[in-house]
Motif scaffolding. Structure first.
Motif, PDB file in Angstrom:
ATOM      1  N   ALA A  24     -39.598  29.149 -80.892  1.00 50.06           N
ATOM      2  CA  ALA A  24     -39.073  30.105 -81.869  1.00 50.06           C
ATOM      3  C   ALA A  24     -39.828  31.431 -81.816  1.00 50.06           C
ATOM      4  N   ILE A  25     -41.146  31.359 -81.801  1.00 53.26           N
ATOM      5  CA  ILE A  25     -41.958  32.577 -81.760  1.00 53.26           C
ATOM      6  C   ILE A  25     -41.688  33.346 -80.467  1.00 53.26           C
ATOM      7  N   THR A  26     -41.619  32.634 -79.357  1.00 50.25           N
ATOM      8  CA  THR A  26     -41.417  33.282 -78.060  1.00 50.25           C
ATOM      9  C   THR A  26     -40.060  33.972 -77.985  1.00 50.25           C
ATOM     10  N   GLY A  27     -39.020  33.316 -78.459  1.00 51.33           N
ATOM     11  CA  GLY A  27     -37.691  33.928 -78.444  1.00 51.33           C
ATOM     12  C   GLY A  27     -37.645  35.209 -79.257  1.00 51.33           C
ATOM     13  N   GLN A  65     -40.549  34.455 -70.094  1.00 60.56           N
ATOM     14  CA  GLN A  65     -41.283  33.507 -69.251  1.00 60.56           C
ATOM     15  C   GLN A  65     -42.791  33.648 -69.439  1.00 60.56           C
ATOM     16  N   VAL A  66     -43.262  34.878 -69.443  1.00 62.32           N
ATOM     17  CA  VAL A  66     -44.698  35.129 -69.595  1.00 62.32           C
ATOM     18  C   VAL A  66     -45.165  34.747 -70.998  1.00 62.32           C
ATOM     19  N   LEU A  67     -44.403  35.160 -71.997  1.00 63.73           N
ATOM     20  CA  LEU A  67     -44.787  34.859 -73.376  1.00 63.73           C
ATOM     21  C   LEU A  67     -44.769  33.361 -73.665  1.00 63.73           C
ATOM     22  N   LEU A  89     -37.608  27.169 -63.596  1.00 64.49           N
ATOM     23  CA  LEU A  89     -37.449  28.090 -62.474  1.00 64.49           C
ATOM     24  C   LEU A  89     -36.952  27.369 -61.221  1.00 64.49           C
ATOM     25  N   LYS A  90     -37.395  26.138 -61.018  1.00 64.42           N
ATOM     26  CA  LYS A  90     -36.882  25.350 -59.882  1.00 64.42           C
ATOM     27  C   LYS A  90     -35.394  25.090 -60.048  1.00 64.42           C
TER      28      LYS A  90
END
Length: 102
Positions: A24-27, A65-67, A89-90
């Motif tokens: 949730a935070i990352t989004g 992705q980084v976050l 990513l794969k």
């Protein structure tokens, strides 16, 4: 919750809650951070019209992705999110970015 824990390979409800909070935070953070990147790159809705949303999503993707790994690490879940990232990513055909340990 048990199905989610089984799918993610975790055992505790607390870890599941932490993982959901990290998602949730990352989004939210990646969407919020994409605005300054668009401004920095001069990408505006007026200039790009209908393409603006697609371009902004393409900008959000690497930020997310980084976050995801960074925020997951802050919450003590680096291993889970690193493995999640590699699997995602794969599945997207970007597996060549990771060397197999075979």
């Amino acid at each position: 919750m048990n199905r989610l824990k089984k799918r993610w390979g975790i055992t505790s409800n607390l870890q599941a809650i932490i993982i959901i909070v990290v998602f949730a935070i990352t989004g939210s953070a990646s969407a919020w951070l994409s605005r300054p990147f668009c401004v920095l790159l001069g990408i505006t809705k007026e200039d790009f019209g209908g393409w603006f949303t697609l371009i902004r999503l393409l900008i959000i993707f690497p930020i997310y992705q980084v976050l995801l790994v960074a925020i997951g690490t802050i919450f003590g879940q680096f291993r889970f999110f690193w493995n999640f990232e590699k699997k995602m990513l794969k599945n997207m055909g970007l597996g060549f970015l990771f060397k197999d340990k075979n």
